[in-house]
Design a protein around this motif. Sequence first.
Motif, mmCIF file in Angstrom:
data_model
loop_
_atom_site.group_PDB
_atom_site.id
_atom_site.type_symbol
_atom_site.label_atom_id
_atom_site.label_comp_id
_atom_site.label_asym_id
_atom_site.label_seq_id
_atom_site.Cartn_x
_atom_site.Cartn_y
_atom_site.Cartn_z
ATOM 1 N N ALA A 287 0.847 -1.191 0.000
ATOM 2 C CA ALA A 287 0.000 0.000 0.000
ATOM 3 C C ALA A 287 0.871 1.226 0.000
ATOM 4 N N GLY A 288 0.498 2.211 -0.813
ATOM 5 C CA GLY A 288 1.286 3.432 -0.867
ATOM 6 C C GLY A 288 1.438 4.068 0.490
ATOM 7 N N ARG A 289 0.395 4.034 1.312
ATOM 8 C CA ARG A 289 0.467 4.676 2.597
ATOM 9 C C ARG A 289 1.393 3.939 3.562
ATOM 10 N N ALA A 290 1.701 2.650 3.269
ATOM 11 C CA ALA A 290 2.572 1.894 4.149
ATOM 12 C C ALA A 290 4.027 1.946 3.691
ATOM 13 N N ALA A 291 4.266 2.429 2.470
ATOM 14 C CA ALA A 291 5.629 2.524 1.973
ATOM 15 C C ALA A 291 6.375 3.618 2.730
ATOM 16 N N PRO A 292 7.689 3.470 2.933
ATOM 17 C CA PRO A 292 8.445 4.494 3.647
ATOM 18 C C PRO A 292 8.345 5.845 2.936
ATOM 19 N N LYS A 293 8.124 6.903 3.713
ATOM 20 C CA LYS A 293 8.071 8.233 3.124
ATOM 21 C C LYS A 293 9.489 8.702 2.831
ATOM 22 N N VAL A 294 9.650 9.360 1.696
ATOM 23 C CA VAL A 294 10.972 9.842 1.290
ATOM 24 C C VAL A 294 10.904 11.346 1.075
ATOM 25 N N ALA A 295 11.761 12.077 1.761
ATOM 26 C CA ALA A 295 11.862 13.518 1.517
ATOM 27 C C ALA A 295 12.716 13.739 0.277
ATOM 28 N N PHE A 296 12.334 14.725 -0.520
ATOM 29 C CA PHE A 296 13.116 15.024 -1.713
ATOM 30 C C PHE A 296 14.560 15.334 -1.352
#
Length: 380
Positions: A287-296
């Motif tokens: 799920a997209g919401r479970a993928a690690p968030k990446v800062a630009f």
Amino acid sequence: MVVLETTKQRSAKKAKPVTAAKETLPLGQILDGDCVERLRELPDASVDLVFADPPYNLQLGGDLNRPDGSHVDAVTDHWDQFDSFKLYDDFTKAWLTECKRILKPDGAMWVIGSYHNIYRVGTILQDLGFWILNDIVWRKTNPMPNFRGTRFTNAHETLLWCSQGEKAKYQFNYRAMKTLNDELQMRSDWVLPICSGGERLKDRHGHKAHPTQKPEALLYRVLLATTERGDVVVDPFFGTGTTGAVAKRLGREWIGCEREEAYRETATARIAKELPLDESALTTVKAGRAAPKVAFGALVESGMLKPGTKVFDKKRRWEATVRADGSLVHAKQVGSIHGLGKELQNAPSCNGWTFWHYEDEGLIKPIDAVRQLYLLSIED
């Protein structure tokens, strides 16, 4: 083929309570006898999901014939007959009580029924502390007509999906369901055909092996949505084994209860022929919401997208320069990948990952391609 990987709810990432080990369970077995008695033999908090297709208590009276005089093969078996609503309610409370006991704290319950019984079942579910997450309407593409012409054609059944309580965790593979549904959110009305044709099991006389055999597509969706590989699924009304066959195919463990010998024999033969999918086919999308968030900025500081890189929208209307802090500058305007894209377009929002592109060896790529490479690098 789209490959799918299951995910837990965000809240389910916390440590799970201690539950009974799988070694104590009769996995892959059909338990002979009354379902209430056999469920009582299973340990507390030992299974991940219960799918129940209980007697509907149809209260049918007399034979039903088509306009041409031929007999309609309806549900008239003794196991669907109760002398009163109270007896049906007592039976329902007994088996649901055992299901609640054997379910893990983050386990879930599915019950399917018709208008004859689902409201009574729903009341008892709530009285026992289950929390209804959805009522799913299975709309049949090919329902049995109303031969007498006295009512609307009964073209749907209802499934209740419940957690152990209002604040209980539960499994929901949102992304897998969205992928299954051509990238649209899966709705609570499911349009599927009834079990017919080659899927409909027959006995040695050529008659239906079970009058209420459910289509495998229905169980496939239920299990794919609310379990993951290795989870234990219990079906207290196993019938001819649709739950077990689909569970085996999807790499789930199963236990069934069934008191009718003919159904047990049919289910055993059916499941023995079922082949599980290979490992690659059983993996599901995250799920997209479970993928690690990446800062630009993480891409910039890692060197995967260097300061000074020129980025632009796909139509090359605007060009911006990546700065050392991960911001973008265009003329005198400065902002994040999302904020600057929003301002330049005068739009209410902007997904900078897909809006901004860069050139790599003559190829134009969205900066999201760099994010995916970064995610792969941190997973390794």
